[in-house]
Scaffold this motif. Sequence first.
Motif, PDB file in Angstrom:
ATOM      1  N   GLU A  49     -41.566 -14.447   0.933  1.00 45.85           N
ATOM      2  CA  GLU A  49     -41.730 -15.860   0.637  1.00 45.85           C
ATOM      3  C   GLU A  49     -43.191 -16.180   0.914  1.00 45.85           C
ATOM      4  OE1 GLU A  49     -39.034 -18.342   2.772  1.00 45.85           O
ATOM      5  OE2 GLU A  49     -37.318 -17.091   2.291  1.00 45.85           O
ATOM      6  N   VAL A  50     -43.847 -16.809  -0.048  1.00 49.28           N
ATOM      7  CA  VAL A  50     -45.277 -17.058   0.075  1.00 49.28           C
ATOM      8  C   VAL A  50     -45.544 -18.558   0.054  1.00 49.28           C
ATOM      9  CG1 VAL A  50     -47.549 -16.659  -0.948  1.00 49.28           C
ATOM     10  CG2 VAL A  50     -45.821 -14.868  -1.038  1.00 49.28           C
ATOM     11  N   ASP A  51     -46.359 -18.997   0.995  1.00 45.37           N
ATOM     12  CA  ASP A  51     -46.841 -20.372   1.041  1.00 45.37           C
ATOM     13  C   ASP A  51     -48.345 -20.329   0.846  1.00 45.37           C
ATOM     14  OD1 ASP A  51     -44.500 -22.165   1.999  1.00 45.37           O
ATOM     15  OD2 ASP A  51     -44.416 -20.420   3.320  1.00 45.37           O
ATOM     16  N   HIS A  70     -48.906 -25.925  -1.141  1.00 48.23           N
ATOM     17  CA  HIS A  70     -49.089 -27.076  -0.255  1.00 48.23           C
ATOM     18  C   HIS A  70     -50.500 -27.608  -0.483  1.00 48.23           C
ATOM     19  CE1 HIS A  70     -45.481 -25.927   2.020  1.00 48.23           C
ATOM     20  NE2 HIS A  70     -45.936 -24.686   1.898  1.00 48.23           N
ATOM     21  N   ARG A  71     -50.597 -28.761  -1.155  1.00 43.23           N
ATOM     22  CA  ARG A  71     -51.909 -29.357  -1.449  1.00 43.23           C
ATOM     23  C   ARG A  71     -52.240 -30.411  -0.404  1.00 43.23           C
ATOM     24  NH1 ARG A  71     -51.569 -31.540  -7.221  1.00 43.23           N
ATOM     25  NH2 ARG A  71     -53.184 -32.794  -6.314  1.00 43.23           N
ATOM     26  N   ARG A 144     -50.409 -30.653  10.912  1.00 44.64           N
ATOM     27  CA  ARG A 144     -49.446 -31.754  10.966  1.00 44.64           C
ATOM     28  C   ARG A 144     -48.499 -31.776   9.773  1.00 44.64           C
ATOM     29  NH1 ARG A 144     -54.106 -34.174  12.687  1.00 44.64           N
ATOM     30  NH2 ARG A 144     -54.519 -35.090  10.647  1.00 44.64           N
ATOM     31  N   ARG A 145     -48.974 -31.429   8.589  1.00 42.50           N
ATOM     32  CA  ARG A 145     -48.173 -31.606   7.377  1.00 42.50           C
ATOM     33  C   ARG A 145     -47.501 -30.336   6.867  1.00 42.50           C
ATOM     34  NH1 ARG A 145     -49.056 -36.360   4.338  1.00 42.50           N
ATOM     35  NH2 ARG A 145     -50.407 -37.753   5.493  1.00 42.50           N
ATOM     36  N   VAL A 146     -48.139 -29.186   7.049  1.00 44.45           N
ATOM     37  CA  VAL A 146     -47.622 -27.964   6.444  1.00 44.45           C
ATOM     38  C   VAL A 146     -46.936 -27.069   7.458  1.00 44.45           C
ATOM     39  CG1 VAL A 146     -48.270 -25.878   5.184  1.00 44.45           C
ATOM     40  CG2 VAL A 146     -49.365 -28.042   4.626  1.00 44.45           C
ATOM     41  N   ASP A 149     -43.315 -27.436   8.500  1.00 47.56           N
ATOM     42  CA  ASP A 149     -42.277 -27.055   7.533  1.00 47.56           C
ATOM     43  C   ASP A 149     -42.122 -25.548   7.389  1.00 47.56           C
ATOM     44  OD1 ASP A 149     -41.951 -29.750   7.043  1.00 47.56           O
ATOM     45  OD2 ASP A 149     -43.291 -29.757   5.307  1.00 47.56           O
ATOM     46  N   ILE A 150     -43.015 -24.780   7.989  1.00 46.57           N
ATOM     47  CA  ILE A 150     -42.979 -23.321   7.870  1.00 46.57           C
ATOM     48  C   ILE A 150     -42.500 -22.738   9.184  1.00 46.57           C
ATOM     49  CG2 ILE A 150     -44.392 -21.256   7.555  1.00 46.57           C
ATOM     50  CD1 ILE A 150     -46.234 -22.897   5.793  1.00 46.57           C
TER      51      ILE A 150
END
Length: 193
Positions: A49-51, A70-71, A144-146, A149-150
């Motif tokens: 799985e790649v982010d 993730h922008r 804070r944002r990414v 979630d990972i």
Amino acid sequence: MNGARAPRVLVLAMDPRLTMDPDPAVPVKRQYRRIIGLAGHFVAEEGAEVDLVTAEPGGWQKLDERVRLHRLDQAEARHPLPWLEHTLVIRVPRIVVRPVARLGRPGALLERVRTRVSRAVHRRLFVPFYRHVRPHLLAGIARRRVLRDIDTGLLVRVIVMDRTSVPLGRRLARLHPDLVVTTRQVRSLDAKP
């Protein structure tokens, strides 16, 4: 599947224009192709799985749809620092000059001077300052944002693709000493850092 979760790879490409390649002649298109190809390889060939974390809004059309993009560009634009600079350097002087700018030739001259001074302050003062602050600002936004979630427990490799991504990569390496954080673009999950 035997119930085991797929390994996870995090690709950090905050600003693909600032490559880690020592050759400054590497074209930007080639850097995007390299990042997209690397992420696609880990998804297709390695089953990971790649982010992909980036602050660039465009250039990702050919990215494999299985890669989570993730922008951070919109969050960066809403950050108080760029907003404050834009307000103080462009908006406030424009509001101050606006009543005089309607007075014909002297007003037009004043408007041109205001535009020239605003651009000079932005380019010569803010941009060099922001160039040094931006990697740390983006690292904070990504944290804070990414990263919330990972699942960092499943991360097996973090690949830092550009200089702007280094502070976030360094932070991940400090927080997770067993995690492989590298600038090497080796297409294998088992490769040494």
